[in-house]
Design a protein around this motif. Structure first.
Motif, short mmCIF file in Angstrom:
data_model
loop_
_atom_site.label_atom_id
_atom_site.label_comp_id
_atom_site.label_asym_id
_atom_site.label_seq_id
_atom_site.Cartn_x
_atom_site.Cartn_y
_atom_site.Cartn_z
N ALA A 186 0.91 -1.40 0.09
CA ALA A 186 -0.01 -0.01 0.04
C ALA A 186 0.64 1.29 0.07
CB ALA A 186 -0.87 -0.04 1.06
N GLU A 187 1.97 1.30 0.72
CA GLU A 187 2.97 2.36 0.62
C GLU A 187 3.75 2.41 -0.59
OE1 GLU A 187 4.04 2.45 5.24
OE2 GLU A 187 5.03 1.25 4.21
N LYS A 206 2.65 1.70 -3.76
CA LYS A 206 2.03 2.24 -4.93
C LYS A 206 1.53 3.34 -5.05
CE LYS A 206 -0.42 -1.02 -8.39
NZ LYS A 206 -0.88 -2.43 -8.35
N ARG A 207 1.71 4.19 -6.07
CA ARG A 207 1.41 5.54 -6.15
C ARG A 207 0.08 5.68 -6.53
NH1 ARG A 207 4.49 10.13 -8.60
NH2 ARG A 207 5.01 8.59 -10.24
N ASP A 208 -0.64 6.61 -6.25
CA ASP A 208 -2.04 6.94 -6.90
C ASP A 208 -1.93 7.16 -8.48
OD1 ASP A 208 -4.86 7.91 -6.71
OD2 ASP A 208 -3.92 9.84 -7.72
N TYR A 209 -2.76 6.47 -9.37
CA TYR A 209 -2.76 6.46 -10.57
C TYR A 209 -2.55 8.05 -11.19
CZ TYR A 209 -2.78 1.44 -10.90
OH TYR A 209 -2.43 0.16 -10.46
N TYR A 210 -3.72 8.76 -10.62
CA TYR A 210 -4.06 10.25 -11.13
C TYR A 210 -2.54 11.02 -11.12
CZ TYR A 210 -8.77 9.13 -11.41
OH TYR A 210 -10.09 8.86 -11.80
N GLY A 251 -9.89 2.41 -4.81
CA GLY A 251 -8.67 2.59 -4.98
C GLY A 251 -7.99 1.43 -5.59
N HIS A 252 -6.74 0.97 -5.31
CA HIS A 252 -6.07 0.20 -6.08
C HIS A 252 -6.62 -1.46 -5.71
CE1 HIS A 252 -2.54 2.58 -7.35
NE2 HIS A 252 -2.55 2.98 -6.16
N ASP A 254 -6.95 -4.36 -8.39
CA ASP A 254 -6.09 -5.59 -8.18
C ASP A 254 -6.48 -6.26 -7.14
OD1 ASP A 254 -3.56 -7.07 -7.78
OD2 ASP A 254 -2.38 -5.36 -7.61
N PRO A 255 -6.84 -7.64 -7.39
CA PRO A 255 -7.28 -8.40 -6.26
C PRO A 255 -6.18 -8.91 -5.28
CG PRO A 255 -8.06 -9.18 -8.39
CD PRO A 255 -6.96 -8.21 -8.87
N ASN A 256 -5.12 -8.88 -5.64
CA ASN A 256 -3.82 -9.31 -4.88
C ASN A 256 -3.32 -7.81 -3.91
OD1 ASN A 256 -3.47 -11.71 -5.93
ND2 ASN A 256 -2.58 -10.93 -7.75
N TYR A 257 -3.96 -6.77 -4.08
CA TYR A 257 -3.69 -5.50 -3.45
C TYR A 257 -4.19 -5.56 -1.88
CZ TYR A 257 -2.48 -0.65 -2.64
OH TYR A 257 -1.85 0.40 -1.92
#
Length: 388
Positions: A4-5, A7-11, A74-75, A79-82
Motif C-alpha cells: 500500500a505504501e 504503489k502511487r495514486d494513478y492520477y 482505490g488500488h 488489483d485483487p492481490n492488493y
C-alpha cells in the motif's frame, strides 16, 4: 515497506486531476510514455520503472469500468492481490465493505445495493488485460507504412498445468468452505438483530477452488509471464501520437477467456525537410535572386521522389505553390493530401566591387520604383500618412 505504501495514486502518476477527460488523459499518457520510453533512456532503470508505472496507470484510467472501480475502492478495486488479497470489495480501514452493505439491503428489502446482489462466478471465463507499448518510426515510414517489431511481456497460461495451478495434471478442488462461490455468508448479532453478510472466503482467497499440490512452474497461479516480439503492421498515414490496436496480443484470458489487445502508441521523428499538417506536407525551397527574377525549372523533393516544377519570372518571396496529391496517404481511406512548397529568395552576401557596381547599374536601368509595385504602394501610403 508495504504494498500500500509502494504503489502511487494513478492520477498522481499521470499528473492529472481525478475528473480528467479522455483527451487530456491520453495527452498526459503520451507525453510521459515518450519521456520515459526505454528506447530514449537506454540503461536507465528508473526511467524503465516509471514507464511501466505510467502504462499501468493509463491501462486502468482509460478503461471506464476499471476507472470507476479505482475511483471507488482505490488500488484494491483493480488489483485483487492488493492489500493481502482483499479483492475490490474491501473498504480500507473501515472494518466494513460495500459487499456487506449490498447484502444487508438485500436481506431487508429483497434487492441488492446499487443493483443485483448476485456475485460473479470466480471461475467464469474472463478476458485478459490489454497491454501498452510504444514504437518510434521515421517521417517517411509514417507516410509510406512500415512493419516494426515490438517486444512485450505478457501473462500467459502456464504450459505445465494448463492454467489450473495444480501439479501433475490434477484439477483444483472445490473449496469446501464456500462451495466454489468464493464468498462465505457470516451472521452477526447486532442491536438491530442478526444480520447476514457475505465476505471473501479466506480459505480460497475468493477463487472458489483450492490447489493442494501447486504447479512448480507457476507456483499455483496458473499463469506465467513470457517475453515476446510482436510484428506490427503500421499503415501509411499514421500520425505522431496515434495508437494502433493489435487484437489478441495482450494478456491471455483467464479460465478460457479471450486474450486482451496490445495497444501500440506511435511516435514519429520529425524530418529536417518536410513538415506535416494533417495529410498535407509543407516544405521550403530557397531561390537565388536570378531565379526569382527570370523564373526557372525547379527540382522539388516529395515523399515519392523528385518532381519538376516551373516557377514564373518575377516570383515573389513567400509565394506558395501546390503539388496536388503529393501529400500523405489518408489513413485507412482512399485519397491523399497535397504538398505545399513555399519559396524564399536568398539575398547574396559578400559581394565584391565589380558585383556591386553591376547591381547598381542594373538598379539604375529599372528607372526608380516603377518595377517595384509593393514598394511603390508602400511609399504612397507613407506619403499620405505624413501629409495628413
Amino acid at each position: 515497506m508495504s504494498l500500500a505504501e509502494e504503489k502511487r495514486d494513478y492520477y498522481e502518476v499521470l499528473g492529472v486531476a481525478k475528473g480528467v477527460g479522455d483527451d487530456e488523459l491520453k495527452k498526459a499518457y503520451r507525453q510521459l510514455a515518450k519521456k520515459y520510453h526505454p528506447d530514449l533512456n537506454p540503461g536507465d532503470k528508473d526511467a524503465e520503472r516509471k514507464f511501466k508505472e505510467v502504462n499501468e496507470a493509463y491501462e486502468v484510467l482509460s478503461d471506464k469500468d476499471k476507472r470507476a472501480r479505482y475511483d471507488q475502492f482505490g488500488h484494491a478495486g483493480v488489483d485483487p492481490n492488493y492489500g493481502g488479497g482483499a479483492g475490490y470489495g474491501g473498504f480500507s480501514g473501515a472494518g466494513f465493505d460495500f459487499g456487506d452493505l449490498g447484502d444487508i439491503f438485500s436481506d431487508f428489502f429483497g434487492g441488492g445495493f446499487g443493483g443485483s446482489s448476485r456475485r460473479a462466478n470466480p471461475n467464469a471465463p474472463r478476458r485478459g488485460g490489454d497491454l501498452h507499448a510504444s514504437c518510434t518510426i521515421s517521417f517517411f515510414e509514417a507516410c509510406r507504412g512500415v512493419k516494426k517489431e515490438v517486444t512485450i511481456a505478457r501473462q500467459e497460461v502456464c504450459p505445465d498445468c494448463h492454467g489450473s495451478g495444480a501439479a501433475g495434471g490434477k484439477e483444483p478442488q472445490t473449496c469446501p468452505d464456500c462451495g466454489g462461490s468464493g464468498q462465505v455468508r457470516v451472521t452477526q448479532r447486532t442491536p438491530l438483530g442478526s444480520i447476514s453478510t457475505q465476505r471473501t472466503c479466506s480459505r480460497c482467497g475468493g477463487k472458489g477452488r483450492i490447489v493442494t499440490d501447486p504447479c512448480r512452474k507457476c507456483s499455483g497461479s496458473g499463469r506465467i509471464k513470457n517475453t515476446h516480439t510482436i510484428s506490427v503492421n503500421i499503415p501509411a498515414g499514421i500520425d505522431d501520437g496515434q495508437t494502433l490496436a493489435v487484437r489478441g496480443q495482450g494478456d491471455n484470458g483467464i479460465n478460457g477467456g479471450p486474450s486482451g489487445d496490445l495497444n501500440v502508441t506511435i511516435s514519429v521523428r520529425p524530418d529536417t525537410l518536410f513538415k506535416r499538417d494533417g495529410y498535407d506536407i509543407w516544405c521550403e525551397i530557397p531561390l537565388t535572386y536570378s531565379q526569382a527574377v527570370f523564373g526557372d525549372d525547379l527540382i522539388v523533393p516529395t515523399i515519392d521522389g523528385k518532381v519538376k516544377y516551373t516557377i514564373p519570372e518575377g516570383t515573389q518571396p513567400g509565394t506558395v505553390f501546390r503539388l496536388k496529391g503529393k501529400g500523405v496517404p489518408a489513413l485507412n481511406n482512399r485519397g491523399r493530401g497535397d504538398q505545399y512548397v513555399e519559396v524564399t529568395v536568398e539575398v547574396p552576401k559578400g559581394l565584391n566591387k565589380a558585383q556591386k557596381d553591376a547591381l547598381k547599374h542594373f538598379d539604375s536601368l529599372l528607372g526608380g520604383e516603377k518595377q517595384y509595385e509593393k514598394r511603390k504602394g508602400f511609399l504612397e501610403k507613407l506619403k499620405d500618412m505624413f501629409d495628413q
